[in-house]
Write an enzyme that holds these catalytic residues in place. Structure first.
Site, PDB file in Angstrom:
ATOM      1  N   LEU A 668      40.608  34.663  52.164  1.00  0.00           N
ATOM      2  CA  LEU A 668      41.516  35.801  52.083  1.00  0.00           C
ATOM      3  C   LEU A 668      41.137  36.820  53.158  1.00  0.00           C
ATOM      4  CD1 LEU A 668      43.819  36.948  50.182  1.00  0.00           C
ATOM      5  CD2 LEU A 668      42.005  38.318  49.153  1.00  0.00           C
ATOM      6  N   ARG A 672      41.729  41.919  59.822  1.00  0.00           N
ATOM      7  CA  ARG A 672      40.425  41.877  60.488  1.00  0.00           C
ATOM      8  C   ARG A 672      40.381  40.592  61.320  1.00  0.00           C
ATOM      9  NH1 ARG A 672      35.576  43.428  56.462  1.00  0.00           N
ATOM     10  NH2 ARG A 672      36.237  41.555  55.356  1.00  0.00           N
ATOM     11  N   ASN A 697      46.959  38.411  53.803  1.00  0.00           N
ATOM     12  CA  ASN A 697      47.373  39.370  52.792  1.00  0.00           C
ATOM     13  C   ASN A 697      48.038  40.608  53.373  1.00  0.00           C
ATOM     14  OD1 ASN A 697      47.292  38.933  50.058  1.00  0.00           O
ATOM     15  ND2 ASN A 697      45.611  40.345  49.679  1.00  0.00           N
ATOM     16  N   ASP A 746      34.187  37.750  55.732  1.00  0.00           N
ATOM     17  CA  ASP A 746      32.982  38.301  56.343  1.00  0.00           C
ATOM     18  C   ASP A 746      31.710  37.688  55.776  1.00  0.00           C
ATOM     19  OD1 ASP A 746      33.189  39.346  53.851  1.00  0.00           O
ATOM     20  OD2 ASP A 746      32.783  41.421  54.407  1.00  0.00           O
ATOM     21  N   ASP A 833      37.411  38.524  41.023  1.00  0.00           N
ATOM     22  CA  ASP A 833      36.311  37.594  40.822  1.00  0.00           C
ATOM     23  C   ASP A 833      35.788  37.678  39.390  1.00  0.00           C
ATOM     24  OD1 ASP A 833      35.498  40.159  41.229  1.00  0.00           O
ATOM     25  OD2 ASP A 833      34.000  39.700  42.754  1.00  0.00           O
TER      26      ASP A 833
END
Length: 919
Positions: A668, A672, A697, A746, A833
């Site tokens: 996801l 960036r 997204n 990341d 999560d």
């Protein structure tokens, strides 16, 4: 003596005597030499003379030492034996020499044969090699020929019977209808897909009498059902709604029967029809009691014994929430286990049969003869005695404070309004349900309503009367959610309820909550359950799950992906054989048509947990009652032996119970691009990677000049409708593997860590297996749950920023998990999560698995993430407490178990080794 002494002292003055001695020695030596000469010369001469004289004195022919001719020497007695031995030895030597020559000849012949055999073996090896090549070429040619000429296996053509074909001969008594004699299987082949045609009740006269709320709710759920078709000619099942009526007695049974027989597809006897009578009130009458329904099935909440056909008709729950969803915030939690009252009952019987207390007979006397007609008076006396004893706090009321609700004869009427009854049940550990006194009434709407309300608020139902038919009793294991006690054992009910442990009580409450949510709570669940029961009875597989269609964003690729030295540092771990084949999908589910037969009982009658089928499989959310991981290639049951071992042998193989398998990376991202490109490049050369699905997204599309890296596998960029963290868990149709590696854009993980996590997941396919561990804790001062990210030896969650899970959980998260949880995730833009960990722990009742010793995996120097916000942890605290309210309990489980690659010599931090358990 003097001279001798002088000699010892050096012979001083004795020179004369010394000369004498020397002369004497010389004489002695000369004499000795002469004597030896005489002996050596004269003695042989004398001996020769003597022997010669002796031979001359003997007779001729008897000389001993004289010369002799031939074998005269052998004539001597002393030497005869020695001569014979010599002759025997000579003969044996001659024979051995002959044998030696013969053996040498044979050895030479055998050597020639050996050389010939060696040549033959070499020739045979060459011939075998040629034959292998020929066989290999022949097999290859055969496969190509079969691929070109062999027709593909296809589903059989569906042959529908004639429109007016009755099919089976009618049974002599319609009450004896069962599936084998009243259901036409020819209209429902295994490959039909179970099409269902729903009549529009407004087109018939009785439709105007239906309750508007019931009719509207039924029509809405029918339109959304996956099995419903508008083509009545191909339908397997025909459904007609006949109740609930707005007023009782507005339609005579004869008129309703006439209208049923006039249905367009009734076909004289109504086979393959289902007549549904949904009750919304407790006083609903038995609308179809005096109506001849032919071979049609009946689904309603009230049945008489003379009307109910076991295994054919269906007992359904009342439609309490007709047009509204249950409010999870109003449902009490499942803990604490014990509540204020041990058990409660409120009700009033308007009309009763004769009282058995009026007769001076005991229970034993009554059971020896004919059974009593009504135990209710004895039940009243027993329960009042328990209340008066004050051993436990109970509440029983047999007279309503206000006017009781209308009810059937011998049935206990409900007291008060629904809100008042629910408030009392929220304080009750158990809820008594006394069945009607007339055993001919096997189920009534009032009893069904009591059962519904007890399950809704978590009061464990205690049904007094084993003759009562509970909803879907032939397919649900009610003993796991309720107690069914015969009425003669009413005196033992108090003992039985007190004997239940807290763990058993909590398990029954949790199972009851599951049954209520899945089968009874809404109009959609009731209608879907009716269809699922019939579909399972006739052994037709469920319809496949709907996958989320991925709208791909076009992108350019071709940038050569570099190799990050940190990612390539695998330590001592051998990653094993790298797949040289192109990406391949997980095997499809191959037991669709046999699972309903082989696992029928197990899929219905099991412990809490809602599902047992998986991706690429038929799916029906109302059928199963436990997370059963079955099947070949799509389930969690082992299907074969993997290459294992230890040390180097294990490193060189993938391991696990599936010979070959790949996984899909789901990443996801949100605006960036540079971080995303770096993360994708780090996946270059990763073994067993099927593809990468990038969930874009952001509403802003990627830059047109952005060049995506070429990592050797496809990269799919999927566009989303809105910016939502729930998009991470959508079951995209581009995901063709069972294993999903959910990873943040990341996150930094080495290839050996990913491979080790994949190996562990293959051995625990029903768990979340990942790297960052977290845990929940109880805040005593504030009496609430907290989210904790401190390093600890104990954990209860594994964050999905770097974790493996089965694609099946993506279906559950997106389509089955309560919508309130997904709304909470969208509101806070957080906690997705945690929601996934709640879901998996709720389904499996197992904690997640943390692997490797990575304590941080974030990209150094990357732009700030959402988790860096100060409000991040406060929102996660709120999420956990909200999720607990929705589920009714805390499903997360603690564990101190971690899996680490000890055999691979993983470098552990010295200050963290105390937290690891090596097994």
């Amino acid at each position: 003596m003097t001279g001798y002494t002088m000699l010892r002292n050096g012979g001083v003055g004795n020179g004369g005597q010394t000369c004498v001695l020397r002369w004497s020695n010389r004489i002695r030596l000369t004499w000795l030499s002469f004597t030896l000469f005489i002996i050596l010369v004269f003695f042989p001469l004398i001996a020769h003379y003597y022997l010669t004289t002796l031979d001359e004195a003997d007779e001729a022919g008897k000389r001993i030492f004289g010369p002799r001719a031939g074998n005269e020497l052998c004539e001597v007695k002393h030497v005869l034996d020695l001569c014979r031995i010599r002759e025997s030895v000579s003969e044996e030597l001659l024979q051995l020499e002959a044998k030696r020559q013969e053996l040498n000849s044979e050895i030479a012949k055998l050597n020639l044969k050996i050389e010939a055999c060696k040549k033959s073996i070499e020739n045979a090896k060459q011939d075998l090699l040629q034959l292998k090549n020929v066989i290999s070429q022949t097999e290859h040619s055969y496969k190509e020929l079969m691929a070109q000429n062999q027709p593909k296996l296809s589903l059989p053509i569906r042959l529908l019977p004639e429109k007016d074909d009755i099919g089976l001969p009618p049974p002599k008594v319609l009450r004896s209808c069962r599936l084998h004699n009243c259901f036409d299987y020819s209209r429902c082949p295994l490959t039909s897909g179970f099409p269902v045609y729903v009549y529009d009740s407004d087109q018939f006269a009785f439709g105007s009498y239906l309750d508007p709320l019931v009719k509207q709710a039924f029509q809405a759920t029918a339109r959304a059902n996956v099995y419903v078709t508008e083509n009545a000619d191909i339908a397997c099942l025909y459904v007609i709604l006949v109740g609930e009526m707005q007023e009782l007695g507005v339609l005579r049974p004869a008129d309703l029967e006439k209208q049923l027989y006039s249905l367009p597809h009734w076909r004289t006897d109504g086979h393959n029809h289902v007549i549904i009578n949904l009750s919304r009130k407790s006083d609903t009458q038995n609308l179809l009691y005096n109506v001849s329904t032919g071979r049609a099935m009946v689904a309603q909440s009230t049945f008489y014994a003379a009307q109910y056909r076991p295994g054919f008709d269906l007992v359904v729950s009342p439609l309490v929430h007709a047009m509204s969803e249950p409010n999870f915030m109003e449902i009490p939690p499942q803990v604490p286990v014990k509540r204020k009252y041990l058990f409660t009952f409120q009700g009033e019987k308007i009309e009763s049969l004769r009282s058995s207390l009026q007769e001076a007979r005991s229970f034993e006397e009554e059971m020896e003869g004919d059974p009593p007609a009504d135990y209710d008076d004895r039940i009243i006396a027993t329960l009042k005695a328990v209340q008066d004893s004050k051993l436990d706090q109970v509440l029983v009321e047999f007279t309503c404070k206000n006017q009781p609700k209308p009810s059937l004869p011998t049935e206990w009427a409900l007291c008060g309004e629904r809100e008042d009854r629910l408030e009392l049940l929220k304080l009750s550990t158990f809820a008594l349900i006394i069945t009607p006194g007339d055993p001919r009434l096997v189920i009534s709407s009032g009893c069904a309503t009591r059962l519904f309300e007890a399950l809704e608020v978590g009061a464990v139902p205690v049904v007094l009367g084993e003759h009562m038919q509970l909803p879907y009793q032939d397919v649900l294991q009610w003993s796991e959610a309720a107690l069914v006690v015969p009425k003669p054992r009413v005196t033992e009910v108090h003992f039985l309820l007190r004997s239940l442990s807290d763990s058993d009580l909590l398990a029954m409450r949790r199972q009851g909550r599951f049954l209520w949510e899945t089968y009874f709570s809404t109009a959609d669940s009731i209608f879907s359950t009716v269809l699922a029961v019939i579909r399972t009875r006739i052994q037709i597989p469920a319809a496949p799950i709907r996958e989320e269609a991925a709208a791909e964003i076009p992108h350019r690729s071709g940038k050569a992906a570099g190799t990050d030295p940190n990612m390539a540092d695998n330590g001592d771990l051998d990653l094993g054989p790298v797949e040289t084949e192109p990406p391949y999908a997980s095997p499809k589910y191959l037991r669709n048509f046999t699972l309903t037969v082989t696992d029928f009982y197990r899929s219905w009658n099991s412990a809490p947990g809602p599902f047992h089928l998986f991706p690429h499989t038929p799916f029906d959310p109302v059928l199963p009652s436990e997370a059963k991981f079955l099947g070949s290639g799509t389930g969690f049951r082992p299907i074969g032996g993997g290459a294992g071992g230890s040390g180097k042998e294990f490193q060189a193989s993938l391991g696990g119970n599936v010979p070959r398998e790949q996984f899909t990376v789901v990443m996801l991202t949100y605006e960036r691009e540079e971080v995303l490109m770096n993360s994708l490049e780090r996946l270059n050369g990763l073994p067993y990677l099927n593809k990468v699905v990038v969930v874009w997204n952001s509403p802003k599309l990627p830059s047109e000049d952005l060049l995506w890296p070429d990592i050797g596998v496809p990269i799919m960029v999927v566009r989303t409708e809105k910016n939502s963290l729930n998009n991470r868990f959508l079951p995209w149709n581009e995901i063709e593997t069972e294993a999903i590696l959910s990873i943040d854009d990341d996150a930094h993980l080495r290839h050996d860590e990913i491979m080790f996590g994949f190996r562990v997941w293959r051995e625990a396919r029903d768990r979340i297996v990942g790297f960052p561990g977290r845990y929940h804790a109880w805040d005593i001062p504030h009496q609430s749950w907290l989210y904790n990210s401190n390093y600890s030896c104990e954990l209860s969650m594994v964050l999905t920023g770097a974790a493996f899970f089965h694609k099946y959980y993506a279906y559950l998260y997106s389509y089955v998990m309560p919508q309130a949880i997904r709304d909470m995730v969208d509101e806070y833009i957080n906690c997705e999560d945690i929601a996934m960990n709640f879901l998996v722990s709720h389904i499996t009742r197992k904690p997640p698995i943390k692997v490797t010793s990575r304590w941080t995996f974030r990209c150094p120097g990357c732009p700030q993430a959402l988790s860096h916000d100060d409000s991040h942890f406060h929102e996660r605290h709120k999420c956990i407490n909200f999720f607990v309210k929705v589920y009714g309990y805390m499903p997360l489980l603690y564990t101190q178990f971690r899996v680490d690659s000890v055999l691979f010599k993983t470098r552990l931090p010295h200050d963290k080794t105390k937290c690891f358990k090596f097994i």
